[in-house]
Write a protein that holds these residues in place. Structure first.
Motif, PDB file in Angstrom:
ATOM      1  N   THR A   3       0.873  -1.205   0.129  1.00  0.00           N
ATOM      2  CA  THR A   3       0.046  -0.081  -0.050  1.00  0.00           C
ATOM      3  C   THR A   3       0.691   1.142   0.050  1.00  0.00           C
ATOM      4  OG1 THR A   3      -1.768  -1.222   1.147  1.00  0.00           O
ATOM      5  CG2 THR A   3      -1.710   1.192   1.265  1.00  0.00           C
ATOM      6  N   LEU A   4       0.296   2.141  -0.888  1.00  0.00           N
ATOM      7  CA  LEU A   4       1.074   3.431  -0.866  1.00  0.00           C
ATOM      8  C   LEU A   4       0.264   4.677  -0.059  1.00  0.00           C
ATOM      9  CD1 LEU A   4       3.837   5.175  -1.845  1.00  0.00           C
ATOM     10  CD2 LEU A   4       2.476   5.652  -3.760  1.00  0.00           C
ATOM     11  N   ILE A   5       0.533   5.247   0.705  1.00  0.00           N
ATOM     12  CA  ILE A   5      -0.402   6.172   1.353  1.00  0.00           C
ATOM     13  C   ILE A   5       0.597   7.620   0.895  1.00  0.00           C
ATOM     14  CG2 ILE A   5      -1.089   7.109   3.342  1.00  0.00           C
ATOM     15  CD1 ILE A   5      -1.429   4.421   4.620  1.00  0.00           C
ATOM     16  N   VAL A   6      -0.497   8.662   0.291  1.00  0.00           N
ATOM     17  CA  VAL A   6       0.262   9.786   0.010  1.00  0.00           C
ATOM     18  C   VAL A   6      -0.728  10.636   0.882  1.00  0.00           C
ATOM     19  CG1 VAL A   6       0.312  11.281  -1.962  1.00  0.00           C
ATOM     20  CG2 VAL A   6       0.389   8.977  -2.490  1.00  0.00           C
ATOM     21  N   VAL A  32       8.587   7.763   3.801  1.00  0.00           N
ATOM     22  CA  VAL A  32       9.276   8.467   3.014  1.00  0.00           C
ATOM     23  C   VAL A  32       8.865  10.090   3.589  1.00  0.00           C
ATOM     24  CG1 VAL A  32      10.532   8.844   0.892  1.00  0.00           C
ATOM     25  CG2 VAL A  32       9.424   6.765   1.695  1.00  0.00           C
ATOM     26  N   SER A  33      10.099  10.621   4.056  1.00  0.00           N
ATOM     27  CA  SER A  33       9.695  12.070   4.521  1.00  0.00           C
ATOM     28  C   SER A  33      10.566  13.047   3.755  1.00  0.00           C
ATOM     29  CB  SER A  33       9.825  12.236   5.979  1.00  0.00           C
ATOM     30  OG  SER A  33       9.832  13.564   6.407  1.00  0.00           O
ATOM     31  N   SER A  34      10.097  14.152   3.054  1.00  0.00           N
ATOM     32  CA  SER A  34      11.003  14.825   2.482  1.00  0.00           C
ATOM     33  C   SER A  34      11.891  15.854   3.278  1.00  0.00           C
ATOM     34  CB  SER A  34      10.009  16.032   1.421  1.00  0.00           C
ATOM     35  OG  SER A  34       9.167  16.636   2.316  1.00  0.00           O
ATOM     36  N   ASP A  35      11.070  16.040   4.573  1.00  0.00           N
ATOM     37  CA  ASP A  35      11.929  16.922   5.491  1.00  0.00           C
ATOM     38  C   ASP A  35      13.071  16.236   6.056  1.00  0.00           C
ATOM     39  OD1 ASP A  35      10.039  18.972   5.258  1.00  0.00           O
ATOM     40  OD2 ASP A  35       8.809  18.446   7.085  1.00  0.00           O
ATOM     41  N   ALA A  36      12.887  14.865   6.533  1.00  0.00           N
ATOM     42  CA  ALA A  36      13.785  13.957   6.926  1.00  0.00           C
ATOM     43  C   ALA A  36      15.055  13.833   6.156  1.00  0.00           C
ATOM     44  CB  ALA A  36      13.476  12.655   7.434  1.00  0.00           C
ATOM     45  N   GLN A  53      16.720  19.267  -5.591  1.00  0.00           N
ATOM     46  CA  GLN A  53      16.694  18.106  -6.847  1.00  0.00           C
ATOM     47  C   GLN A  53      17.505  16.915  -6.040  1.00  0.00           C
ATOM     48  OE1 GLN A  53      18.949  19.168 -10.119  1.00  0.00           O
ATOM     49  NE2 GLN A  53      18.404  17.414 -11.280  1.00  0.00           N
ATOM     50  N   GLU A  54      18.401  16.501  -5.114  1.00  0.00           N
ATOM     51  CA  GLU A  54      18.701  15.608  -4.595  1.00  0.00           C
ATOM     52  C   GLU A  54      17.820  15.055  -3.483  1.00  0.00           C
ATOM     53  OE1 GLU A  54      22.762  14.273  -1.992  1.00  0.00           O
ATOM     54  OE2 GLU A  54      22.588  16.345  -2.484  1.00  0.00           O
ATOM     55  N   VAL A  55      16.960  15.940  -2.708  1.00  0.00           N
ATOM     56  CA  VAL A  55      16.132  15.588  -1.834  1.00  0.00           C
ATOM     57  C   VAL A  55      15.075  14.457  -2.603  1.00  0.00           C
ATOM     58  CG1 VAL A  55      14.341  16.235  -0.370  1.00  0.00           C
ATOM     59  CG2 VAL A  55      16.634  17.349   0.002  1.00  0.00           C
ATOM     60  N   TRP A  56      14.563  15.225  -3.822  1.00  0.00           N
ATOM     61  CA  TRP A  56      13.382  14.521  -4.507  1.00  0.00           C
ATOM     62  C   TRP A  56      13.914  13.190  -5.196  1.00  0.00           C
ATOM     63  CZ3 TRP A  56       9.115  15.585  -2.087  1.00  0.00           C
ATOM     64  CH2 TRP A  56       9.021  16.486  -1.745  1.00  0.00           C
ATOM     65  N   LYS A  57      15.141  13.186  -5.693  1.00  0.00           N
ATOM     66  CA  LYS A  57      15.790  12.095  -6.009  1.00  0.00           C
ATOM     67  C   LYS A  57      15.826  10.841  -5.192  1.00  0.00           C
ATOM     68  CE  LYS A  57      19.896  10.307  -8.688  1.00  0.00           C
ATOM     69  NZ  LYS A  57      20.324   9.088  -7.712  1.00  0.00           N
ATOM     70  N   ILE A  58      16.305  11.082  -4.034  1.00  0.00           N
ATOM     71  CA  ILE A  58      16.296  10.400  -2.752  1.00  0.00           C
ATOM     72  C   ILE A  58      14.909   9.926  -2.358  1.00  0.00           C
ATOM     73  CG2 ILE A  58      16.958  10.012  -0.530  1.00  0.00           C
ATOM     74  CD1 ILE A  58      19.232  11.789  -0.876  1.00  0.00           C
ATOM     75  N   PHE A  59      13.991  10.965  -2.254  1.00  0.00           N
ATOM     76  CA  PHE A  59      12.661  10.650  -2.231  1.00  0.00           C
ATOM     77  C   PHE A  59      12.244   9.396  -3.075  1.00  0.00           C
ATOM     78  CE2 PHE A  59       8.092  11.538  -1.725  1.00  0.00           C
ATOM     79  CZ  PHE A  59       7.779  11.794  -0.670  1.00  0.00           C
ATOM     80  N   ASP A  77       5.562  11.473   3.206  1.00  0.00           N
ATOM     81  CA  ASP A  77       5.145  12.424   4.040  1.00  0.00           C
ATOM     82  C   ASP A  77       5.951  13.883   3.709  1.00  0.00           C
ATOM     83  OD1 ASP A  77       4.783  14.156   6.012  1.00  0.00           O
ATOM     84  OD2 ASP A  77       6.176  13.209   7.562  1.00  0.00           O
ATOM     85  N   ALA A  78       4.974  14.482   2.750  1.00  0.00           N
ATOM     86  CA  ALA A  78       5.450  15.558   2.262  1.00  0.00           C
ATOM     87  C   ALA A  78       3.992  16.282   1.962  1.00  0.00           C
ATOM     88  CB  ALA A  78       6.083  15.241   0.747  1.00  0.00           C
TER      89      ALA A  78
END
Length: 159
Positions: A3-6, A32-36, A53-59, A77-78
């Motif tokens: 399950t993917l929860i957005v 998966v937290s963009s802040d973390a 750009q790096e944050v969202w690639k890792i996300f 979690d974003a």
């Protein structure tokens, strides 16, 4: 089942708190937290957006990494404040069996108040907060139809 929860809401609406509570109450839940991730790549500077750009690639990579685990739930979690983002996470992550959109309807003034209570190193500046509130899109019917379930988490429902 995978399950993917957005999560989708303005800042300081309780997304991270809810995600942590959900994770504590259920098995095999990954957040998966963009802040973390931003804290990781900037050595703890939450407000540093120079490496987005790096944050969202890792996300994105972490969604797929956790999505490879059998019988798991992955929480995004974003802000996920735009319909294009909500669509993206469903379409770019076909490894999931179920997609849930979690909305946090809230009064912007309440979120601004809670934001003001945050430590200064993690609060959102007032001007940015106003911009994010203004640009938040309500999900369209077309976007809602991409999800198997839609949950609304209201303040009274929160611990």
């Amino acid at each position: 089942m995978k399950t993917l929860i957005v999560l989708s809401a303005i800042p300081a609406s309780g997304k991270s708190t809810w995600a942590a509570q959900y994770q504590a109450a259920h098995k095999n839940v990954y957040i998966v937290s963009s802040d973390a991730i931003r804290m990781e790549v900037t050595n703890g500077d939450y407000r540093d957006h120079t490496r987005q750009q790096e944050v969202w690639k890792i996300f994105s990579e972490r969604i797929h990494e956790y999505g490879a685990i059998n019988d798991c739930t992955v929480i995004l979690d974003a802000l996920n404040d735009l319909n294009v983002l909500r669509r993206k996470y469903v379409e770019e992550n076909p490894e999931f069996d179920k997609y849930v959109l979690v909305l946090f309807p809230t009064n912007p003034e309440r979120s601004k108040h809670y934001n003001s209570l945050r430590p200064s190193n993690v609060s959102v500046p007032d001007l940015v907060m106003d911009e994010l509130i203004h640009k938040f899109e309500q999900p369209t019917e077309e976007i809602k139809n991409l999800f198997d379930e839609i949950w609304e988490i209201r303040w009274r429902d929160r611990i």
